[in-house]
Design an enzyme around this catalytic site. Structure first.
Site, PDB file in Angstrom:
ATOM      1  N   ARG A 248       0.433  -1.603   0.258  1.00 18.98           N
ATOM      2  CA  ARG A 248      -0.518   0.124  -0.296  1.00 18.98           C
ATOM      3  C   ARG A 248       0.911   1.505   0.144  1.00 18.98           C
ATOM      4  O   ARG A 248       0.183   2.601   0.185  1.00 18.98           O
ATOM      5  CB  ARG A 248      -0.964  -0.313   1.099  1.00 18.98           C
ATOM      6  CG  ARG A 248      -1.939  -1.213   1.043  1.00 18.98           C
ATOM      7  CD  ARG A 248      -2.732  -1.117   1.603  1.00 18.98           C
ATOM      8  NE  ARG A 248      -4.362  -1.708   1.858  1.00 18.98           N
ATOM      9  CZ  ARG A 248      -3.939  -3.256   2.698  1.00 18.98           C
ATOM     10  NH1 ARG A 248      -2.914  -3.702   3.329  1.00 18.98           N
ATOM     11  NH2 ARG A 248      -5.241  -4.089   2.578  1.00 18.98           N
TER      12      ARG A 248
ATOM     13  N   LYS B 150       3.571  11.092 -11.948  1.00 17.78           N
ATOM     14  CA  LYS B 150       2.783  10.770 -12.726  1.00 17.78           C
ATOM     15  C   LYS B 150       3.428   9.105 -13.285  1.00 17.78           C
ATOM     16  O   LYS B 150       4.200   9.147 -13.315  1.00 17.78           O
ATOM     17  CB  LYS B 150       2.026  11.269 -13.711  1.00 17.78           C
ATOM     18  CG  LYS B 150       1.194  12.289 -13.387  1.00 17.78           C
ATOM     19  CD  LYS B 150       0.835  12.934 -14.416  1.00 17.78           C
ATOM     20  CE  LYS B 150      -0.122  12.221 -15.959  1.00 17.78           C
ATOM     21  NZ  LYS B 150      -0.486  12.986 -16.673  1.00 17.78           N
TER      22      LYS B 150
ATOM     23  N   GLU C 212      10.553  16.856 -25.730  1.00 11.55           N
ATOM     24  CA  GLU C 212       9.759  16.937 -24.412  1.00 11.55           C
ATOM     25  C   GLU C 212      10.545  18.560 -23.399  1.00 11.55           C
ATOM     26  O   GLU C 212       9.624  19.379 -23.072  1.00 11.55           O
ATOM     27  CB  GLU C 212       9.451  16.389 -23.019  1.00 11.55           C
ATOM     28  CG  GLU C 212       9.060  14.478 -23.761  1.00 11.55           C
ATOM     29  CD  GLU C 212       7.401  14.704 -23.366  1.00 11.55           C
ATOM     30  OE1 GLU C 212       7.075  16.380 -22.867  1.00 11.55           O
ATOM     31  OE2 GLU C 212       6.751  14.253 -23.211  1.00 11.55           O
TER      32      GLU C 212
ATOM     33  N   LYS D 167       7.963  22.425 -15.300  1.00  9.65           N
ATOM     34  CA  LYS D 167       7.142  20.839 -14.441  1.00  9.65           C
ATOM     35  C   LYS D 167       6.877  21.412 -12.802  1.00  9.65           C
ATOM     36  O   LYS D 167       5.495  20.837 -12.427  1.00  9.65           O
ATOM     37  CB  LYS D 167       8.060  19.458 -14.593  1.00  9.65           C
ATOM     38  CG  LYS D 167       7.067  18.680 -14.380  1.00  9.65           C
ATOM     39  CD  LYS D 167       5.934  18.066 -15.661  1.00  9.65           C
ATOM     40  CE  LYS D 167       5.665  16.964 -14.597  1.00  9.65           C
ATOM     41  NZ  LYS D 167       6.403  15.886 -15.433  1.00  9.65           N
TER      42      LYS D 167
ATOM     43  N   GLU E   5      -3.461  16.912 -12.155  1.00  6.19           N
ATOM     44  CA  GLU E   5      -4.579  17.265 -13.402  1.00  6.19           C
ATOM     45  C   GLU E   5      -6.213  17.981 -13.059  1.00  6.19           C
ATOM     46  O   GLU E   5      -6.654  17.668 -13.581  1.00  6.19           O
ATOM     47  CB  GLU E   5      -4.217  15.857 -13.909  1.00  6.19           C
ATOM     48  CG  GLU E   5      -4.204  16.383 -15.248  1.00  6.19           C
ATOM     49  CD  GLU E   5      -3.194  16.133 -16.064  1.00  6.19           C
ATOM     50  OE1 GLU E   5      -4.412  14.923 -16.709  1.00  6.19           O
ATOM     51  OE2 GLU E   5      -2.277  15.400 -16.556  1.00  6.19           O
TER      52      GLU E   5
ATOM     53  N   ARG F 291      -2.460  21.394 -14.790  1.00  5.34           N
ATOM     54  CA  ARG F 291      -1.533  20.397 -15.164  1.00  5.34           C
ATOM     55  C   ARG F 291      -1.357  20.080 -16.685  1.00  5.34           C
ATOM     56  O   ARG F 291      -0.770  19.060 -17.402  1.00  5.34           O
ATOM     57  CB  ARG F 291      -1.537  19.825 -14.147  1.00  5.34           C
ATOM     58  CG  ARG F 291       0.312  18.121 -14.390  1.00  5.34           C
ATOM     59  CD  ARG F 291       0.148  17.951 -13.360  1.00  5.34           C
ATOM     60  NE  ARG F 291       1.102  16.596 -13.424  1.00  5.34           N
ATOM     61  CZ  ARG F 291       1.552  15.444 -12.677  1.00  5.34           C
ATOM     62  NH1 ARG F 291       1.079  15.644 -11.657  1.00  5.34           N
ATOM     63  NH2 ARG F 291       2.582  15.101 -13.386  1.00  5.34           N
TER      64      ARG F 291
ATOM     65  N   ASN G  32       0.847  18.249 -21.611  1.00  2.68           N
ATOM     66  CA  ASN G  32      -0.098  17.613 -22.430  1.00  2.68           C
ATOM     67  C   ASN G  32      -0.434  17.889 -23.546  1.00  2.68           C
ATOM     68  O   ASN G  32      -0.560  16.958 -24.561  1.00  2.68           O
ATOM     69  CB  ASN G  32      -1.596  16.594 -21.705  1.00  2.68           C
ATOM     70  CG  ASN G  32      -1.456  16.197 -20.796  1.00  2.68           C
ATOM     71  OD1 ASN G  32      -0.766  15.079 -19.969  1.00  2.68           O
ATOM     72  ND2 ASN G  32      -2.349  15.905 -20.011  1.00  2.68           N
TER      73      ASN G  32
ATOM     74  N   HIS H 289       0.253  15.109 -26.793  1.00  2.55           N
ATOM     75  CA  HIS H 289      -0.091  13.400 -26.307  1.00  2.55           C
ATOM     76  C   HIS H 289      -1.053  13.486 -26.389  1.00  2.55           C
ATOM     77  O   HIS H 289      -1.093  12.409 -27.063  1.00  2.55           O
ATOM     78  CB  HIS H 289       0.585  14.064 -24.443  1.00  2.55           C
ATOM     79  CG  HIS H 289       1.604  13.940 -23.727  1.00  2.55           C
ATOM     80  ND1 HIS H 289       2.394  15.322 -24.396  1.00  2.55           N
ATOM     81  CD2 HIS H 289       2.505  13.488 -23.878  1.00  2.55           C
ATOM     82  CE1 HIS H 289       3.744  15.077 -23.518  1.00  2.55           C
ATOM     83  NE2 HIS H 289       3.635  14.207 -23.164  1.00  2.55           N
TER      84      HIS H 289
ATOM     85  N   HIS I  46       0.212  10.026 -28.088  1.00  2.72           N
ATOM     86  CA  HIS I  46      -0.299   8.260 -27.293  1.00  2.72           C
ATOM     87  C   HIS I  46      -1.125   7.664 -27.974  1.00  2.72           C
ATOM     88  O   HIS I  46      -0.212   6.212 -28.008  1.00  2.72           O
ATOM     89  CB  HIS I  46      -1.246   9.048 -26.523  1.00  2.72           C
ATOM     90  CG  HIS I  46      -0.547   9.489 -24.611  1.00  2.72           C
ATOM     91  ND1 HIS I  46      -0.647   9.221 -23.634  1.00  2.72           N
ATOM     92  CD2 HIS I  46       1.355   9.763 -24.772  1.00  2.72           C
ATOM     93  CE1 HIS I  46       0.502  10.218 -22.911  1.00  2.72           C
ATOM     94  NE2 HIS I  46       1.425   9.366 -23.376  1.00  2.72           N
TER      95      HIS I  46
ATOM     96  N   HIS J 101       8.363   7.467 -27.641  1.00  4.16           N
ATOM     97  CA  HIS J 101       7.385   8.787 -26.931  1.00  4.16           C
ATOM     98  C   HIS J 101       7.814   9.839 -27.247  1.00  4.16           C
ATOM     99  O   HIS J 101       7.215  10.543 -28.105  1.00  4.16           O
ATOM    100  CB  HIS J 101       7.618   8.660 -25.450  1.00  4.16           C
ATOM    101  CG  HIS J 101       6.605   9.779 -24.489  1.00  4.16           C
ATOM    102  ND1 HIS J 101       5.859   9.750 -24.700  1.00  4.16           N
ATOM    103  CD2 HIS J 101       6.726  11.161 -24.182  1.00  4.16           C
ATOM    104  CE1 HIS J 101       4.687  10.356 -24.210  1.00  4.16           C
ATOM    105  NE2 HIS J 101       6.120  11.171 -23.553  1.00  4.16           N
TER     106      HIS J 101
END
Length: 368
Positions: free
Chosen positions: A125, A146, A188, A230, A240, A244, A248, A251, A255, A268
């Site tokens: 956990r 993330k 990036e 960032k 987000e 935030r 993206n 993206h 993606h 990527h």
């Protein structure tokens, strides 16, 4: 360059980012400074490529500092971000006797950071974890918490927001990167300029040759700026809820291209490069200045990155993959649209037909 320190301000979950040449030489004292005491069991998660270059040195430094160190070495590539590998990491951690006071260390690029971070978030956990990025691309993914693994139908849909204890970013480790990975990571870096700062965007273009040539002084400045953007955005919007999402840019389409191409065919950064050119095209269609597209495309080409969609990729498959994306809600596409160089907006009502038209145009432009 001398070591620079940034802070991600998230209350009790705040943490520092140390950026500098050979900063990993101090990894033991940096961990101790974050309350990770010598004697703590650690699991270093890395991949075969990074292991061959850096693992022995990092493990040696940690053991010299009094830590108990186990290792997990994964196959390189996006396919490693899977539930099967996650289960294998947990098995290794259990066999090594790691408990709730243990720490996972991600030594690698974005894939390892995401995978190790999610393993840490879910093991018993939640145990602490540390990011030691070894790629330029990871200047983006290692900051902000993330963490995730992929599902065959969509990228990063099994994940969490889980912040590291510290990010230790040694620019010297970047000297071993293959040229394709250098180019991919710089996509990036440029993105942070395109969403935040026209001056930095121009600086990237002016310093493209030095960045591609891994001039550590110039690269350190670029990574510091990217991490600073960032950190600022994440500090204002950790999960987000709004701001935030600007991170993206490129993206949504990127993606989808990664998924349709088969993870690993496009890096990527290559996919995001095409995605940013697509977002710029979309912006022009929506009435924003044409220079958004011309500048974005020229920058990507300057960094030797792709700007077109391969004609072999089905437009229907690309559109379908975008609908699996987390940025697709209530039948409308949430798109990060550049409104000027250095400025973007979050538009939650972009029509799918307009995006489809952009994909078709990206297949045709300068594409044999």
């Amino acid at each position: 360059m001398e070591t620079k320190i940034l802070h991600v301000d998230l209350g009790e979950r705040s943490y520092p980012i140390h950026i500098g040449e050979d900063v990993t030489a101090s990894i033991g004292s940096l961990l101790a400074g974050r309350g990770i005491k010598p004697g703590t069991p650690l699991l270093v998660v890395t991949d075969k490529n990074v292991a061959a270059l850096h693992l022995d040195r990092i493990v040696g430094l940690l053991r010299e500092s009094g830590y108990k160190v186990g290792t997990y070495i994964a196959e390189p590539g996006e396919a490693t971000k899977s539930l099967a590998v996650l289960q294998d990491i947990v098995g290794t951690a259990l066999e090594a006797g790691l408990n709730r006071n243990s720490v996972f260390i991600a030594l690698g690029g974005g894939v390892i950071g995401d995978l190790c971070g999610f393993a840490a978030a879910s093991y018993m956990r939640g145990v602490r974890f540390v990011q030691v990025p070894t790629t330029i691309l990871a200047h983006d993914s290692s900051v902000g918490g993330k963490v995730a693994v992929n599902h065959p139908k969509a990228k990063n849909v099994i994940g969490a927001f889980y912040q590291p204890e510290i990010v230790i970013y040694d620019t010297k480790l970047l000297l071993t990167l293959p040229p394709r990975d250098v180019r991919s990571g710089l996509a990036e870096v440029v993105k942070h300029g395109l969403i935040w700062d026209e001056g930095f965007t121009n600086w990237c273009g002016e310093n493209a040759d030095k960045l591609l040539g891994l001039d550590l002084e110039v690269l350190g400045e670029a990574l510091y700026f990217g991490c600073k953007v960032k950190a600022q955005v994440v500090s204002e919007d950790e999960k987000e809820g709004g701001l935030r999402a600007i991170l993206n840019l490129g993206h949504t389409l990127g993606h989808a291209l990664e998924a349709v191409a088969g993870y690993g065919e496009l890096t990527h950064g290559e996919a995001i490069s095409i995605g940013m050119v697509g977002a710029a095209r979309l912006a022009v269609k929506m009435g924003y200045p044409a220079e958004i597209h011309t500048v974005t495309k020229a920058l990507m080409e300057q960094f030797q990155l792709p700007v077109n969609v391969d004609k072999a990729y089905s437009t229907d498959a690309i559109m379908s993959a975008m609908q699996h994306d987390k940025k697709f809600r209530d039948g409308k596409m949430v798109y990060i649209v550049p409104t000027a160089i250095g400025k973007v907006k979050i538009d939650s009502s972009v029509s799918a037909d307009m995006v489809r038209a952009v994909v078709e145009e990206l297949k045709g432009e300068n594409n044999p």
